[in-house]
Scaffold this active site. Structure first.
Site, PDB file in Angstrom:
ATOM      1  N   LYS A 277     -36.828  24.915 -28.940  1.00  0.00           N
ATOM      2  CA  LYS A 277     -36.385  24.686 -30.314  1.00  0.00           C
ATOM      3  C   LYS A 277     -35.299  25.686 -30.675  1.00  0.00           C
ATOM      4  O   LYS A 277     -35.141  26.712 -30.008  1.00  0.00           O
ATOM      5  CB  LYS A 277     -37.562  24.893 -31.282  1.00  0.00           C
ATOM      6  CG  LYS A 277     -38.600  23.790 -31.304  1.00  0.00           C
ATOM      7  CD  LYS A 277     -39.656  24.092 -32.364  1.00  0.00           C
ATOM      8  CE  LYS A 277     -40.792  23.092 -32.349  1.00  0.00           C
ATOM      9  NZ  LYS A 277     -40.411  21.725 -32.708  1.00  0.00           N
ATOM     10  N   ARG A 351     -48.674  15.167 -28.630  1.00  0.00           N
ATOM     11  CA  ARG A 351     -49.238  13.907 -28.123  1.00  0.00           C
ATOM     12  C   ARG A 351     -49.873  14.088 -26.741  1.00  0.00           C
ATOM     13  O   ARG A 351     -50.797  13.356 -26.391  1.00  0.00           O
ATOM     14  CB  ARG A 351     -48.135  12.832 -28.107  1.00  0.00           C
ATOM     15  CG  ARG A 351     -46.912  13.246 -27.329  1.00  0.00           C
ATOM     16  CD  ARG A 351     -45.662  12.483 -27.762  1.00  0.00           C
ATOM     17  NE  ARG A 351     -45.033  13.045 -28.953  1.00  0.00           N
ATOM     18  CZ  ARG A 351     -43.970  12.533 -29.561  1.00  0.00           C
ATOM     19  NH1 ARG A 351     -43.398  11.438 -29.091  1.00  0.00           N
ATOM     20  NH2 ARG A 351     -43.467  13.102 -30.642  1.00  0.00           N
TER      21      ARG A 351
END
Ligand code: BES
Ligand code: MN
Ligand code: ZN
Length: 503
Positions: A277, A351
């Protein structure tokens, strides 16, 4: 825990450091209930307030606006607006938050005209929730020792049952808010203080004392034995080993109560991994274990409220960091249920660990599965920071949760599990890839990935990336962690217990 919630009488009012009086705006004037005593201490309480005076004091028809009228001795009297019309449960939470703000002291009495209400218990619960939730400050969550009291006002002698309802309601509100504040405290804790093993220890230390709760913490060896390939794949870049918390609350094992499994995303820090990020994007990523904190707080509160439902909480907990041992874009992970996922972006890690968590949930054969996760930035783009996204394979479960959301004041909006977007997650080398089409329906593609792991179960997915934290305090919501979703799930469990009528 509920030591700070009680009923009091008018004679005891002056002992409180703050007395909160509801004010209703009615055309040209603002009114105080005729049942409010005409003097408190040396202060005369008027029945009717002039609107210009109110406006000057900051007291308007906006629910929760307030004016501290005077302190005498140790006691503040605070007029608080309940607006113009009917007062909802969330309005009572705002009312209580205003009382706490106006008080700034150690004990608050809410004057409540009970001739005016019918749902005593829920109103009292909402007062307890609003008061304690708004009192939260990171680090002092455990030390809130403010006393909150309801002082019922009635023109007739109210039946004992009403008093019981008020007392139970207020106490339940404090129990709920205490659990939510505990979750908020975990979420606000810097990631450096809260690696997975520490997170698990803190969770265990609360849950092990809750009645009818069993907690198991799986270490890395057990996680390998159980073949949780998603969790192992995400954690392998970090020096800190992963954990999985498996906790069950079952107050009546013989009765086959309705069983709900809750799965929470527990990424104690999300740097993105090798798909790193930006510095800015990482700043709030200590909060990426919100889902895990939320479902564990729900389990704890379910036990303390004695809700007659079986609840299991499963939380995979890990860091997501880059290193020489980290999962690389293009790697394929094998999840617990033997499905494979091609990891094309290591920042889509939630996920991967939820896939393992949901596989375990299915094995428990529950009546419903609900997962909670700060899953996608796209969720915040779509719905902002005050609305969560709800996905569900079951219309009934979705409606039940939306009803609960109305009760909790936590807004949720249902988004579709749109079948045609399955094409977005097709992979050439595995059963699926872990990302959809760039810039297109990112929350939906994430939900579609999760759906692959729940089979035919009744399942709901709450993506709370946006409302999981707030930039500013508002009403009873404090700045930082919100533990959004916890009170909605608790409402859902309470409703489920009463509809299954297992009392
Ligand atoms: N934890 C983030 C989602 C998030 C973003 C939560 C901002 C709260 C605030 C999640 O793991 C993530 O990074 N998702 C990626 C997915 C993408 C790579 C497909 C995202 O949303 O950018
Ligand atoms: Mn991520
Ligand atoms: Zn994440």
């Amino acid at each position: 825990m509920s030591r700070n919630a009680l009923l009091a009488t008018i004679n005891e009012l002056v002992e409180f450091s703050s007395v909160a009086i509801p004010v209703r705006f009615d055309g040209e004037v603002a009114r105080v209930s005729p049942l409010v005593p005409s003097t408190i201490g040396e202060l005369t309480i008027p029945r009717v307030l002039e609107v210009p005076w109110c406006t000057q004091q900051g007291l308007t028809s906006a629910i929760g606006s307030f004016a501290v009228v005077r302190s005498f001795g140790n006691c503040n009297v605070t007029f608080i607006s309940t607006g113009k019309g009917t007062v909802s449960l969330d309005d009572w939470r705002l009312f209580a938050a205003a009382a706490v703000k106006g008080a700034g002291k150690t004990s608050v009495a809410f004057l409540l005209d009970i001739d005016d209400i019918t749902n005593f218990r829920s109103v009292a619960q909402s007062l307890g929730e609003g008061a304690l939730l708004s009192s939260y400050r990171y680090k002092v969550a455990d030390a809130i020792d403010t006393v909150f009291a309801v002082v019922p006002l009635s023109s007739t002698l109210p039946p004992v049952a009403v008093h019981d309802d008020l007392e139970v309601g207020l106490r339940d509100g404090v129990v709920v808010a205490d659990a939510v504040n505990w979750a908020k405290c975990l979420i606000d804790t810097p990631a450096g203080y809260l690696p997975p093993k520490e997170f698990a220890k803190i969770a265990e230390s609360r849950l092990e004392f809750d009645a009818h709760v069993r907690v198991n913490v799986w270490n890395e060896g057990k996680i390998k034995d159980e073949r949780l390939g998603g969790l192992l794949g995400v954690s392998q870049g970090s020096e800190e080993p992963p954990r999985l918390i498996y906790a069950t609350y079952d107050p009546r094992p013989k009765d086959k109560l309705p069983h709900v499994v809750l799965v929470g995303k527990g990424v104690t820090f999300d740097s993105g991994g090798l798909s790193l990020k930006s510095g800015e994007g990482m700043m709030t990523m200590k909060t990426d274990m919100t889902g895990a904190a939320v479902v564990l707080s729900v389990l704890s509160a379910a036990s303390r409220l004695n809700i007659p439902v079986k609840v299991t909480a499963i939380t995979p907990v890990t860091e997501n960091l880059p290193s020489g041992t980290a999962t690389k874009p293009g790697d394929v992970l094998t999840i617990r249920n033997n499905m494979t996922i091609e990891v094309l972006n290591t920042d889509a890690e939630g996920r991967l660990i939820l896939a393992d968590g949901l596989s375990l949930a299915v094995e428990a054969k529950p009546d419903a599965i609900i997962d909670v996760a700060t899953l996608t930035g796209a969720q915040a783009v779509a719905l902002g920071d005050e609305i969560g996204a709800l996905f569900s394979t079951s219309n009934e479960l979705a409606e039940d949760l939306l009803k609960a959301s109305g009760e909790s004041g936590e807004a949720f909006c249902r988004l579709p599990l749109f079948d045609a977007y399955e094409s977005h997650i097709e992979s050439d080398v595995a059963d699926m890839k872990n990302i959809g089409k760039p810039g297109k329906a990112g929350s939906i593609s994430a939900a579609l990935i999760l759906r692959r792991f729940v089979g035919d179960e009744n399942w709901a997915h709450l993506d709370i990336a946006g409302p999981g934290r707030s930039d500013a305090a508002r009403g009873y919501r404090t700045k930082g962690a919100t533990a959004f979703g916890a009170r909605t799930i608790l409402s859902y469990l309470t409703d489920l217990a009463s509809s299954a009528s297992v009392d």
